[in-house]
Design a protein around this motif. Structure first.
Motif, PDB file in Angstrom:
ATOM      1  N   PHE A   1       0.815  -1.210   0.000  1.00 53.47           N
ATOM      2  CA  PHE A   1       0.000   0.000   0.000  1.00 53.47           C
ATOM      3  C   PHE A   1       0.854   1.268   0.000  1.00 53.47           C
ATOM      4  CE2 PHE A   1      -2.648  -3.364   1.699  1.00 53.47           C
ATOM      5  CZ  PHE A   1      -3.758  -3.232   0.885  1.00 53.47           C
TER       6      PHE A   1
ATOM      7  N   HIS B   1      -6.911  -2.297  -4.651  1.00 55.39           N
ATOM      8  CA  HIS B   1      -6.500  -0.978  -4.183  1.00 55.39           C
ATOM      9  C   HIS B   1      -7.567   0.097  -4.349  1.00 55.39           C
ATOM     10  CE1 HIS B   1      -2.005  -2.106  -4.676  1.00 55.39           C
ATOM     11  NE2 HIS B   1      -2.403  -2.308  -3.440  1.00 55.39           N
TER      12      HIS B   1
ATOM     13  N   TYR C   1      -8.364   2.213  -1.112  1.00 57.38           N
ATOM     14  CA  TYR C   1      -7.827   3.571  -1.064  1.00 57.38           C
ATOM     15  C   TYR C   1      -8.950   4.596  -0.953  1.00 57.38           C
ATOM     16  CZ  TYR C   1      -3.075   2.162  -2.504  1.00 57.38           C
ATOM     17  OH  TYR C   1      -1.817   1.624  -2.568  1.00 57.38           O
TER      18      TYR C   1
END
Length: 177
Positions: free
Chosen positions: A44, A153, A157
């Motif tokens: 990440f 992601h 995110y």
């Protein structure tokens, strides 16, 4: 981020985001070498770059991405230095911030669109293209893994940034709640 000069708070936040980027990308991620270069990185590390851009502006995101890549390479290199990847790291902070500011609608969906633009253009298309042109790694071999990573992601995110923008009062710029 103030256009005239940086405040102490902004400098500290930029340094925090750069250090988080380095730690999450270079230390707390899984790096898979393909030949002599890093082909896939699972982690990440891009989140601090994205979040700096969204919370402080496109220039801040680009600065965090570029400095994080440069300093991260000097701290923990894998393969030769290529400025192409510094450009890609800066673009991954700049592009989502621009998309976030231009988009309208609910905060989560603006963040989702912003993350998707950066992940699809930079992580899924541009970086594998660089790896193919610079090191001869086949694009077709890198692309599926990047698509799967982007599918993970993008919602993570967006949700993480949405929570931080709503709850943490350090970021005066775009409010989400």
């Amino acid at each position: 981020m103030n256009e005239q000069r940086l405040t102490t708070r902004e400098l500290v936040l930029l340094a925090l985001f750069v250090s988080l980027n380095i730690v999450l990308a270079r230390v707390a991620s899984i790096r898979i070498a393909i030949g002599p270069v890093e082909g896939i990185r699972l982690g990440f590390g891009t989140f601090p770059v994205f979040f700096a851009g969204v919370s402080m502006g496109p220039l801040a995101g680009a600065i965090v991405g570029a400095l994080g890549d440069l300093l991260g390479y000097w701290i923990n290199p894998m393969g030769p230095y290529m400025p192409h990847f510094t450009f890609a790291a800066a673009l991954s902070g700049f592009l989502p911030a621009v998309v976030f500011r231009m988009a309208s609608g609910r905060c989560f969906w603006r963040l989702f669109l912003a993350v998707a633009s950066g992940q699809i253009l930079v992580s899924t298309l541009l970086v594998p293209w660089f790896l193919q042109n610079l090191f001869g790694l086949p694009f077709a071999a890198l692309f599926p893994g990047r698509v799967i990573a982007a599918m993970i992601h993008i919602p993570l995110y967006a949700a993480g940034a949405d929570i931080l923008l709503r709850r943490v009062r350090l970021f005066p710029a775009p409010r989400c709640g």
